[in-house]
Design an enzyme around this catalytic site. Sequence first.
Site, PDB file in Angstrom:
ATOM      1  N   HIS A  20       0.823  -1.202   0.000  1.00 50.35           N
ATOM      2  CA  HIS A  20       0.000   0.000   0.000  1.00 50.35           C
ATOM      3  C   HIS A  20       0.859   1.255   0.000  1.00 50.35           C
ATOM      4  O   HIS A  20       0.575   2.222  -0.697  1.00 50.35           O
ATOM      5  CB  HIS A  20      -0.902   0.025   1.251  1.00 50.35           C
ATOM      6  CG  HIS A  20      -2.252  -0.555   1.018  1.00 50.35           C
ATOM      7  ND1 HIS A  20      -3.401   0.180   1.032  1.00 50.35           N
ATOM      8  CD2 HIS A  20      -2.628  -1.828   0.749  1.00 50.35           C
ATOM      9  CE1 HIS A  20      -4.439  -0.598   0.794  1.00 50.35           C
ATOM     10  NE2 HIS A  20      -3.996  -1.834   0.619  1.00 50.35           N
ATOM     11  N   ASP A 120      -3.759   7.223   2.363  1.00 50.53           N
ATOM     12  CA  ASP A 120      -4.285   5.975   1.835  1.00 50.53           C
ATOM     13  C   ASP A 120      -5.773   5.989   2.147  1.00 50.53           C
ATOM     14  O   ASP A 120      -6.177   6.352   3.260  1.00 50.53           O
ATOM     15  CB  ASP A 120      -3.613   4.794   2.544  1.00 50.53           C
ATOM     16  CG  ASP A 120      -3.993   3.468   1.912  1.00 50.53           C
ATOM     17  OD1 ASP A 120      -3.106   2.818   1.361  1.00 50.53           O
ATOM     18  OD2 ASP A 120      -5.193   3.068   1.971  1.00 50.53           O
TER      19      ASP A 120
END
Length: 463
Positions: A20, A120
Amino acid sequence: PIESSRKQHVVVMAFPFGTHAIPLFNLVRKLAIAIPNTHFSFFNTYNSNKLIFLASNSSNIPSNIKAYNIGDGVPMNNVFTNHPIEAVELFVKATPENFYKGLEAAITEIGIKISSLITDAFLSFAVVISKEMNVPWIPVWVSVPYTFSIHVYIDLIRQLYENDEDSDSGDKTLELIPGLSKIHIKDLPDVILPINRTNLEESPFECMLSKLGRMLPQSANVDMNFYQELYPIPLLDDLKSKFPNLLNVGYLTLSMPPPPPPLLSDLDVTGCLSWLDRQKAMSVAYISFGTVATLPHNETLELAEAVEASGVPFLWSLKDKWKDYLPNGFLERTSMQGKVIPWAPQTQVLAHSSTGVFVTHFGSNSVNESIANGVPMIGRPFFGDHPVNGRIVEEIQGIGLRVEGDVLTKSRVIKSLELVLVHEQGKEMRKKVQSLKEIVLKAAGPNGSAAKDFKTLVEKLSM
Ligand code: UDP
Protein backbone atom coordinates in the site's frame (compact mmCIF):
# COMPACT_ATOMS: atom_id res chain seq x y z
CA PRO A 1 7.03 23.04 -12.02
CA ILE A 2 4.19 25.26 -10.82
CA GLU A 3 5.26 28.84 -10.04
CA SER A 4 4.16 29.94 -6.59
CA SER A 5 5.67 32.26 -4.03
CA ARG A 6 3.76 30.70 -1.13
CA LYS A 7 5.05 27.56 0.48
CA GLN A 8 2.50 24.85 1.11
CA HIS A 9 2.64 21.91 3.48
CA VAL A 10 1.02 18.67 2.34
CA VAL A 11 0.70 15.91 4.93
CA VAL A 12 0.59 12.33 3.67
CA MET A 13 -0.59 9.36 5.75
CA ALA A 14 0.27 5.83 4.67
CA PHE A 15 -1.29 2.46 5.43
CA PRO A 16 1.86 0.49 6.24
CA PHE A 17 0.87 -3.05 5.17
CA GLY A 18 1.03 -5.12 2.01
CA THR A 19 2.02 -3.08 -1.00
CA HIS A 20 0.00 0.00 0.00
CA ALA A 21 2.66 2.51 1.02
CA ILE A 22 4.88 2.14 -2.07
CA PRO A 23 2.38 3.38 -4.69
CA LEU A 24 1.42 6.24 -2.34
CA PHE A 25 5.06 7.17 -1.87
CA ASN A 26 5.67 7.03 -5.63
CA LEU A 27 2.82 9.49 -6.15
CA VAL A 28 4.24 11.80 -3.48
CA ARG A 29 7.68 11.64 -5.07
CA LYS A 30 6.23 12.68 -8.43
CA LEU A 31 4.30 15.49 -6.76
CA ALA A 32 7.36 16.70 -4.84
CA ILE A 33 9.30 16.96 -8.09
CA ALA A 34 6.42 18.81 -9.79
CA ILE A 35 5.94 21.29 -6.89
CA PRO A 36 9.43 21.88 -5.47
CA ASN A 37 8.34 24.76 -3.22
CA THR A 38 5.83 22.59 -1.33
CA HIS A 39 6.79 20.50 1.69
CA PHE A 40 5.57 16.92 1.93
CA SER A 41 5.51 15.27 5.38
CA PHE A 42 5.18 11.51 4.88
CA PHE A 43 3.81 9.60 7.90
CA ASN A 44 4.38 5.89 8.02
CA THR A 45 5.63 3.27 10.47
CA TYR A 46 9.36 2.71 10.96
CA ASN A 47 9.27 -0.74 9.28
CA SER A 48 7.37 0.39 6.22
CA ASN A 49 9.49 3.54 5.82
CA LYS A 50 12.61 1.38 6.02
CA LEU A 51 11.37 -0.80 3.14
CA ILE A 52 10.44 2.19 0.99
CA PHE A 53 13.71 3.99 1.50
CA LEU A 54 15.68 0.80 0.87
CA ALA A 55 13.72 0.22 -2.35
CA SER A 56 14.16 3.79 -3.60
CA ASN A 57 17.68 4.82 -4.20
CA SER A 58 17.88 7.66 -1.62
CA SER A 59 19.49 10.01 -4.13
CA ASN A 60 16.16 9.81 -5.99
CA ILE A 61 14.19 11.24 -3.08
CA PRO A 62 13.48 14.96 -3.44
CA SER A 63 14.59 17.11 -0.50
CA ASN A 64 11.09 18.55 0.00
CA ILE A 65 9.87 15.18 1.29
CA LYS A 66 10.43 14.44 4.95
CA ALA A 67 9.49 11.04 6.34
CA TYR A 68 8.20 10.66 9.90
CA ASN A 69 8.00 7.35 11.75
CA ILE A 70 4.72 7.01 13.61
CA GLY A 71 3.80 4.40 16.22
CA ASP A 72 2.89 0.92 14.97
CA GLY A 73 0.85 0.07 18.09
CA VAL A 74 2.88 -3.06 18.86
CA PRO A 75 3.30 -3.41 22.66
CA MET A 76 6.80 -3.98 24.06
CA ASN A 77 7.78 -7.68 24.10
CA ASN A 78 4.78 -8.60 21.97
CA VAL A 79 5.06 -12.10 20.51
CA PHE A 80 3.33 -12.44 17.15
CA THR A 81 1.77 -15.70 16.04
CA ASN A 82 1.94 -16.26 12.32
CA HIS A 83 -1.05 -14.29 11.07
CA PRO A 84 -0.27 -11.05 9.18
CA ILE A 85 -3.56 -9.46 10.27
CA GLU A 86 -2.38 -9.21 13.92
CA ALA A 87 0.03 -6.37 13.14
CA VAL A 88 -2.69 -4.60 11.14
CA GLU A 89 -5.16 -4.75 14.04
CA LEU A 90 -2.57 -3.40 16.52
CA PHE A 91 -1.75 -0.55 14.17
CA VAL A 92 -5.39 0.35 13.59
CA LYS A 93 -6.00 0.37 17.37
CA ALA A 94 -3.20 2.94 17.68
CA THR A 95 -4.86 5.25 15.11
CA PRO A 96 -5.56 8.15 14.91
CA GLU A 97 -3.51 9.12 18.01
CA ASN A 98 -0.23 7.99 16.40
CA PHE A 99 -0.95 10.22 13.37
CA TYR A 100 -1.87 13.19 15.60
CA LYS A 101 1.52 12.89 17.31
CA GLY A 102 3.20 12.95 13.90
CA LEU A 103 1.16 16.00 12.90
CA GLU A 104 2.30 17.93 15.98
CA ALA A 105 5.94 17.08 15.27
CA ALA A 106 5.71 18.02 11.57
CA ILE A 107 3.90 21.33 12.13
CA THR A 108 6.44 22.37 14.76
CA GLU A 109 9.40 21.32 12.67
CA ILE A 110 8.33 22.60 9.25
CA GLY A 111 6.68 25.71 10.72
CA ILE A 112 4.05 25.89 7.99
CA LYS A 113 0.34 25.23 8.47
CA ILE A 114 -1.02 22.20 6.68
CA SER A 115 -2.63 22.93 3.32
CA SER A 116 -3.84 19.46 2.21
CA LEU A 117 -4.13 15.95 3.57
CA ILE A 118 -3.37 13.04 1.24
CA THR A 119 -3.94 9.59 2.74
CA ASP A 120 -4.28 5.97 1.83
CA ALA A 121 -8.05 5.71 1.38
CA PHE A 122 -8.23 2.92 4.01
CA LEU A 123 -7.59 5.57 6.72
CA SER A 124 -11.23 6.63 6.93
CA PHE A 125 -10.67 8.69 10.11
CA ALA A 126 -8.71 11.17 7.98
CA VAL A 127 -11.96 12.91 7.07
CA VAL A 128 -12.29 14.01 10.72
CA ILE A 129 -8.71 15.31 10.82
CA SER A 130 -9.23 17.20 7.55
CA LYS A 131 -12.35 18.88 8.97
CA GLU A 132 -10.60 19.82 12.19
CA MET A 133 -7.77 21.39 10.22
CA ASN A 134 -10.06 22.80 7.58
CA VAL A 135 -8.04 21.34 4.72
CA PRO A 136 -9.09 19.16 1.76
CA TRP A 137 -8.87 15.38 2.18
CA ILE A 138 -7.49 13.51 -0.85
CA PRO A 139 -7.71 9.73 -0.41
CA VAL A 140 -5.61 7.50 -2.70
CA TRP A 141 -7.18 4.15 -3.63
CA VAL A 142 -4.40 1.67 -4.42
CA SER A 143 -6.69 -1.23 -5.36
CA VAL A 144 -8.88 -1.29 -8.50
CA PRO A 145 -11.93 1.01 -8.93
CA TYR A 146 -14.23 -2.03 -8.76
CA THR A 147 -13.39 -2.55 -5.07
CA PHE A 148 -13.72 1.20 -4.50
CA SER A 149 -17.25 0.97 -5.84
CA ILE A 150 -17.94 -2.06 -3.63
CA HIS A 151 -17.06 0.08 -0.59
CA VAL A 152 -19.13 3.00 -1.85
CA TYR A 153 -22.15 0.66 -2.14
CA ILE A 154 -21.53 -1.23 1.11
CA ASP A 155 -24.86 -0.28 2.70
CA LEU A 156 -26.89 -1.24 -0.37
CA ILE A 157 -24.97 -4.51 -0.81
CA ARG A 158 -25.61 -5.39 2.84
CA GLN A 159 -29.25 -4.46 2.55
CA LEU A 160 -29.73 -6.56 -0.59
CA TYR A 161 -27.69 -9.63 0.18
CA GLU A 162 -26.97 -9.98 3.88
CA ASN A 163 -30.15 -11.86 4.77
CA ASP A 164 -30.81 -13.30 1.35
CA GLU A 165 -30.98 -17.10 1.44
CA ASP A 166 -30.02 -17.38 -2.22
CA SER A 167 -26.78 -15.59 -1.38
CA ASP A 168 -25.58 -18.46 0.81
CA SER A 169 -23.82 -20.27 -2.01
CA GLY A 170 -21.95 -17.07 -2.84
CA ASP A 171 -22.59 -17.56 -6.55
CA LYS A 172 -25.12 -14.77 -6.81
CA THR A 173 -23.80 -11.76 -8.72
CA LEU A 174 -24.09 -8.05 -7.85
CA GLU A 175 -26.40 -7.36 -10.77
CA LEU A 176 -28.02 -4.32 -9.22
CA ILE A 177 -24.75 -2.44 -8.73
CA PRO A 178 -23.56 -0.45 -11.77
CA GLY A 179 -20.44 -1.96 -13.34
CA LEU A 180 -20.26 -4.85 -10.85
CA SER A 181 -22.71 -7.27 -12.44
CA LYS A 182 -20.06 -9.97 -12.96
CA ILE A 183 -18.74 -9.87 -9.38
CA HIS A 184 -19.99 -12.75 -7.23
CA ILE A 185 -20.93 -12.41 -3.59
CA LYS A 186 -18.20 -14.88 -2.64
CA ASP A 187 -15.61 -12.58 -4.28
CA LEU A 188 -16.34 -9.73 -1.86
CA PRO A 189 -13.82 -8.86 0.85
CA ASP A 190 -15.01 -10.33 4.21
CA VAL A 191 -15.70 -6.91 5.66
CA ILE A 192 -18.46 -6.19 3.13
CA LEU A 193 -20.69 -9.21 3.78
CA PRO A 194 -19.56 -11.13 6.78
CA ILE A 195 -21.48 -14.31 5.81
CA ASN A 196 -18.36 -16.42 6.18
CA ARG A 197 -17.13 -14.86 9.36
CA THR A 198 -17.26 -16.82 12.59
CA ASN A 199 -16.77 -13.71 14.68
CA LEU A 200 -19.69 -11.44 13.93
CA GLU A 201 -18.29 -8.49 15.81
CA GLU A 202 -16.16 -6.23 13.61
CA SER A 203 -12.46 -5.96 14.46
CA PRO A 204 -10.92 -2.45 14.62
CA PHE A 205 -9.60 -2.87 11.04
CA GLU A 206 -12.96 -4.03 9.72
CA CYS A 207 -14.65 -1.20 11.57
CA MET A 208 -12.33 1.31 9.85
CA LEU A 209 -13.09 -0.20 6.42
CA SER A 210 -16.83 -0.40 7.08
CA LYS A 211 -16.95 3.37 7.46
CA LEU A 212 -15.26 4.02 4.11
CA GLY A 213 -18.47 4.11 2.07
CA ARG A 214 -19.77 7.00 4.16
CA MET A 215 -16.46 8.86 4.49
CA LEU A 216 -15.20 8.78 0.89
CA PRO A 217 -17.94 11.06 -0.51
CA GLN A 218 -16.70 13.75 1.91
CA SER A 219 -13.31 13.89 0.20
CA ALA A 220 -12.15 16.71 -2.06
CA ASN A 221 -10.70 14.38 -4.72
CA VAL A 222 -10.13 10.65 -5.00
CA ASP A 223 -6.93 9.47 -6.68
CA MET A 224 -6.99 6.07 -8.34
CA ASN A 225 -3.99 3.85 -9.03
CA PHE A 226 -5.62 3.28 -12.45
CA TYR A 227 -6.24 4.69 -15.93
CA GLN A 228 -9.54 6.20 -17.01
CA GLU A 229 -9.28 4.30 -20.33
CA LEU A 230 -9.42 0.92 -18.56
CA TYR A 231 -12.85 1.36 -16.93
CA PRO A 232 -15.96 -0.31 -18.24
CA ILE A 233 -18.44 2.46 -19.13
CA PRO A 234 -21.08 1.84 -16.45
CA LEU A 235 -18.48 1.84 -13.68
CA LEU A 236 -16.80 5.05 -14.86
CA ASP A 237 -20.07 6.89 -15.42
CA ASP A 238 -21.45 5.81 -12.08
CA LEU A 239 -18.31 6.74 -10.11
CA LYS A 240 -17.98 10.06 -11.94
CA SER A 241 -21.58 10.89 -11.05
CA LYS A 242 -20.81 10.32 -7.39
CA PHE A 243 -17.23 11.64 -7.42
CA PRO A 244 -16.99 14.45 -9.99
CA ASN A 245 -13.42 15.04 -8.81
CA LEU A 246 -12.22 11.49 -9.47
CA LEU A 247 -8.64 11.50 -10.75
CA ASN A 248 -6.94 8.55 -12.43
CA VAL A 249 -3.24 9.19 -12.06
CA GLY A 250 -2.14 5.87 -13.60
CA TYR A 251 -0.36 2.79 -12.26
CA LEU A 252 1.84 3.93 -9.41
CA THR A 253 4.25 1.02 -9.01
CA LEU A 254 5.86 1.30 -12.38
CA SER A 255 7.66 4.01 -14.14
CA MET A 256 6.29 4.13 -17.65
CA PRO A 257 7.98 3.47 -20.01
CA PRO A 258 10.33 0.94 -18.31
CA PRO A 259 13.84 2.15 -17.40
CA PRO A 260 16.56 1.69 -20.05
CA PRO A 261 18.77 -1.45 -20.03
CA PRO A 262 21.84 0.00 -18.24
CA LEU A 263 19.73 0.63 -15.13
CA LEU A 264 18.30 -2.86 -15.26
CA SER A 265 21.64 -4.59 -14.87
CA ASP A 266 22.07 -2.91 -11.45
CA LEU A 267 18.89 -4.56 -10.29
CA ASP A 268 19.88 -8.01 -11.41
CA VAL A 269 21.58 -9.12 -8.20
CA THR A 270 20.15 -12.64 -8.47
CA GLY A 271 21.02 -12.96 -12.15
CA CYS A 272 17.40 -13.68 -13.07
CA LEU A 273 17.27 -11.10 -15.87
CA SER A 274 20.35 -12.49 -17.57
CA TRP A 275 18.87 -15.98 -17.08
CA LEU A 276 15.68 -14.73 -18.77
CA ASP A 277 17.82 -13.48 -21.67
CA ARG A 278 18.76 -17.11 -22.36
CA GLN A 279 15.16 -18.42 -22.47
CA LYS A 280 12.84 -18.69 -25.46
CA ALA A 281 10.35 -15.88 -26.11
CA MET A 282 7.15 -16.09 -24.03
CA SER A 283 8.16 -19.46 -22.53
CA VAL A 284 8.78 -18.69 -18.84
CA ALA A 285 6.31 -18.91 -15.94
CA TYR A 286 7.04 -16.18 -13.39
CA ILE A 287 5.65 -17.16 -9.97
CA SER A 288 5.05 -14.76 -7.07
CA PHE A 289 2.29 -14.34 -4.49
CA GLY A 290 3.23 -10.82 -3.36
CA THR A 291 4.51 -9.63 -0.02
CA VAL A 292 1.84 -10.85 2.44
CA ALA A 293 0.20 -14.10 1.35
CA THR A 294 1.90 -17.41 2.12
CA LEU A 295 1.08 -20.39 -0.04
CA PRO A 296 0.18 -23.34 2.24
CA HIS A 297 2.76 -26.13 2.49
CA ASN A 298 0.73 -28.69 0.49
CA GLU A 299 0.04 -26.21 -2.33
CA THR A 300 3.73 -25.28 -2.53
CA LEU A 301 4.46 -28.99 -3.02
CA GLU A 302 1.76 -29.38 -5.68
CA LEU A 303 2.90 -26.27 -7.54
CA ALA A 304 6.53 -27.39 -7.52
CA GLU A 305 5.61 -30.87 -8.73
CA ALA A 306 3.46 -29.39 -11.50
CA VAL A 307 6.17 -27.04 -12.68
CA GLU A 308 8.76 -29.81 -12.70
CA ALA A 309 6.49 -32.28 -14.53
CA SER A 310 5.46 -29.68 -17.11
CA GLY A 311 9.06 -28.87 -18.01
CA VAL A 312 8.08 -25.19 -18.29
CA PRO A 313 11.02 -22.86 -17.55
CA PHE A 314 10.22 -20.97 -14.34
CA LEU A 315 11.32 -18.08 -12.17
CA TRP A 316 9.91 -18.35 -8.64
CA SER A 317 10.08 -15.51 -6.13
CA LEU A 318 10.03 -17.42 -2.84
CA LYS A 319 11.34 -16.22 0.51
CA ASP A 320 14.19 -18.36 1.86
CA LYS A 321 12.14 -19.36 4.91
CA TRP A 322 9.55 -21.10 2.68
CA LYS A 323 12.12 -23.05 0.64
CA ASP A 324 11.81 -25.93 3.11
CA TYR A 325 8.29 -26.44 1.76
CA LEU A 326 9.68 -27.48 -1.65
CA PRO A 327 9.83 -31.22 -2.48
CA ASN A 328 13.07 -33.02 -1.58
CA GLY A 329 15.72 -32.50 -4.25
CA PHE A 330 13.52 -30.07 -6.25
CA LEU A 331 16.14 -27.30 -6.42
CA GLU A 332 18.87 -29.67 -7.63
CA ARG A 333 16.67 -31.46 -10.17
CA THR A 334 15.33 -28.22 -11.65
CA SER A 335 18.56 -26.21 -11.61
CA MET A 336 18.64 -26.20 -15.44
CA GLN A 337 14.92 -25.62 -15.80
CA GLY A 338 14.36 -22.67 -13.51
CA LYS A 339 15.42 -20.36 -10.70
CA VAL A 340 14.09 -19.84 -7.17
CA ILE A 341 15.03 -16.42 -5.80
CA PRO A 342 14.01 -14.60 -2.60
CA TRP A 343 12.94 -11.41 -4.41
CA ALA A 344 12.52 -10.59 -8.10
CA PRO A 345 12.70 -7.23 -9.88
CA GLN A 346 9.09 -8.00 -10.81
CA THR A 347 8.31 -5.16 -13.19
CA GLN A 348 11.47 -5.93 -15.17
CA VAL A 349 10.72 -9.65 -15.17
CA LEU A 350 7.22 -9.01 -16.49
CA ALA A 351 8.62 -6.64 -19.12
CA HIS A 352 11.05 -9.31 -20.36
CA SER A 353 10.20 -10.90 -23.70
CA SER A 354 10.86 -14.43 -22.34
CA THR A 355 8.09 -14.18 -19.73
CA GLY A 356 5.03 -16.07 -20.95
CA VAL A 357 2.72 -16.23 -17.94
CA PHE A 358 2.47 -14.81 -14.41
CA VAL A 359 1.35 -17.21 -11.68
CA THR A 360 0.02 -14.71 -9.15
CA HIS A 361 -2.19 -14.06 -6.10
CA PHE A 362 -4.06 -11.31 -8.04
CA GLY A 363 -2.73 -8.52 -5.81
CA SER A 364 -3.71 -5.20 -7.41
CA ASN A 365 -0.19 -4.00 -8.12
CA SER A 366 0.80 -7.37 -9.57
CA VAL A 367 -2.25 -7.39 -11.86
CA ASN A 368 -1.51 -3.80 -12.96
CA GLU A 369 2.11 -4.69 -13.70
CA SER A 370 1.08 -7.78 -15.68
CA ILE A 371 -1.36 -5.72 -17.76
CA ALA A 372 1.16 -2.94 -18.35
CA ASN A 373 3.54 -5.55 -19.75
CA GLY A 374 0.99 -7.61 -21.68
CA VAL A 375 1.46 -10.86 -19.71
CA PRO A 376 -1.51 -13.25 -19.18
CA MET A 377 -2.11 -14.60 -15.66
CA ILE A 378 -2.90 -17.77 -13.76
CA GLY A 379 -4.20 -16.83 -10.33
CA ARG A 380 -4.69 -18.25 -6.90
CA PRO A 381 -6.48 -15.56 -4.84
CA PHE A 382 -6.07 -15.46 -1.05
CA PHE A 383 -8.01 -12.58 0.60
CA GLY A 384 -9.01 -8.91 0.41
CA ASP A 385 -9.30 -7.71 -3.19
CA HIS A 386 -7.68 -10.80 -4.76
CA PRO A 387 -10.93 -12.66 -5.62
CA VAL A 388 -12.48 -9.54 -7.19
CA ASN A 389 -9.31 -8.95 -9.20
CA GLY A 390 -9.34 -12.60 -10.29
CA ARG A 391 -12.94 -12.31 -11.46
CA ILE A 392 -12.11 -9.21 -13.51
CA VAL A 393 -9.02 -10.81 -15.08
CA GLU A 394 -10.84 -14.02 -15.97
CA GLU A 395 -14.39 -12.98 -16.81
CA ILE A 396 -14.39 -9.28 -17.63
CA GLN A 397 -11.03 -8.80 -19.32
CA GLY A 398 -10.41 -12.41 -20.43
CA ILE A 399 -6.66 -12.06 -19.84
CA GLY A 400 -6.06 -14.99 -17.55
CA LEU A 401 -7.63 -17.72 -15.52
CA ARG A 402 -8.37 -18.42 -11.91
CA VAL A 403 -7.31 -21.87 -10.75
CA GLU A 404 -10.33 -24.08 -10.13
CA GLY A 405 -11.55 -23.81 -6.55
CA ASP A 406 -8.83 -21.23 -5.82
CA VAL A 407 -6.56 -24.07 -4.63
CA LEU A 408 -3.42 -25.25 -6.44
CA THR A 409 -3.15 -28.94 -7.25
CA LYS A 410 -0.57 -30.58 -9.51
CA SER A 411 -3.07 -31.44 -12.25
CA ARG A 412 -4.81 -28.04 -12.17
CA VAL A 413 -1.51 -26.19 -12.49
CA ILE A 414 -0.27 -28.40 -15.35
CA LYS A 415 -3.58 -27.89 -17.16
CA SER A 416 -3.53 -24.12 -16.59
CA LEU A 417 0.08 -23.74 -17.78
CA GLU A 418 -0.71 -25.68 -20.93
CA LEU A 419 -3.84 -23.70 -21.57
CA VAL A 420 -2.15 -20.32 -21.29
CA LEU A 421 1.21 -21.17 -22.88
CA VAL A 422 0.14 -23.55 -25.65
CA HIS A 423 -3.57 -23.56 -26.44
CA GLU A 424 -5.55 -21.23 -28.66
CA GLN A 425 -7.41 -19.92 -25.59
CA GLY A 426 -4.08 -18.77 -24.13
CA LYS A 427 -3.20 -17.02 -27.37
CA GLU A 428 -6.52 -15.20 -27.19
CA MET A 429 -5.72 -14.11 -23.62
CA ARG A 430 -2.33 -12.84 -24.72
CA LYS A 431 -3.89 -10.86 -27.56
CA LYS A 432 -6.35 -9.25 -25.17
CA VAL A 433 -3.75 -8.39 -22.56
CA GLN A 434 -1.48 -6.99 -25.28
CA SER A 435 -4.26 -4.68 -26.40
CA LEU A 436 -4.75 -3.53 -22.79
CA LYS A 437 -1.01 -2.87 -22.66
CA GLU A 438 -1.36 -0.63 -25.72
CA ILE A 439 -4.18 1.27 -24.03
CA VAL A 440 -2.05 1.70 -20.89
CA LEU A 441 0.97 2.89 -22.87
CA LYS A 442 -1.15 5.54 -24.56
CA ALA A 443 -2.93 6.57 -21.35
CA ALA A 444 0.43 6.79 -19.55
CA GLY A 445 2.08 8.86 -22.28
CA PRO A 446 2.81 12.60 -22.10
CA ASN A 447 -0.55 13.46 -23.69
CA GLY A 448 -2.51 10.71 -21.95
CA SER A 449 -5.28 11.02 -19.42
CA ALA A 450 -3.06 10.16 -16.43
CA ALA A 451 -0.76 13.14 -17.11
CA LYS A 452 -3.81 15.40 -17.38
CA ASP A 453 -5.27 14.15 -14.09
CA PHE A 454 -1.89 14.42 -12.40
CA LYS A 455 -1.66 18.05 -13.53
CA THR A 456 -5.11 18.71 -12.04
CA LEU A 457 -3.91 17.26 -8.74
CA VAL A 458 -0.79 19.44 -8.81
CA GLU A 459 -2.96 22.50 -9.42
CA LYS A 460 -5.27 21.61 -6.52
CA LEU A 461 -2.33 21.18 -4.15
CA SER A 462 -0.83 24.47 -5.26
CA MET A 463 -3.99 26.54 -4.71
N1 UDP B 1 7.25 -7.62 -5.85
C1 UDP B 1 8.54 -7.58 -6.36
N2 UDP B 1 9.31 -8.70 -6.29
C2 UDP B 1 8.87 -9.87 -5.75
C3 UDP B 1 7.54 -9.91 -5.25
C4 UDP B 1 6.76 -8.76 -5.32
O1 UDP B 1 9.00 -6.54 -6.86
O2 UDP B 1 9.62 -10.84 -5.74
C5 UDP B 1 6.44 -6.38 -5.91
C6 UDP B 1 5.52 -6.37 -7.11
O3 UDP B 1 6.17 -5.82 -8.24
C7 UDP B 1 4.35 -5.52 -6.63
C8 UDP B 1 4.35 -5.75 -5.14
O4 UDP B 1 5.60 -6.33 -4.79
O5 UDP B 1 4.57 -4.14 -6.92
C9 UDP B 1 3.23 -6.68 -4.69
O6 UDP B 1 2.07 -5.91 -4.68
P1 UDP B 1 0.63 -6.55 -4.79
O7 UDP B 1 -0.36 -5.44 -4.69
O8 UDP B 1 0.55 -7.39 -6.00
O9 UDP B 1 0.53 -7.55 -3.57
P2 UDP B 1 0.70 -7.42 -1.98
O10 UDP B 1 2.14 -7.48 -1.69
O11 UDP B 1 0.09 -6.09 -1.55
O12 UDP B 1 -0.05 -8.60 -1.48
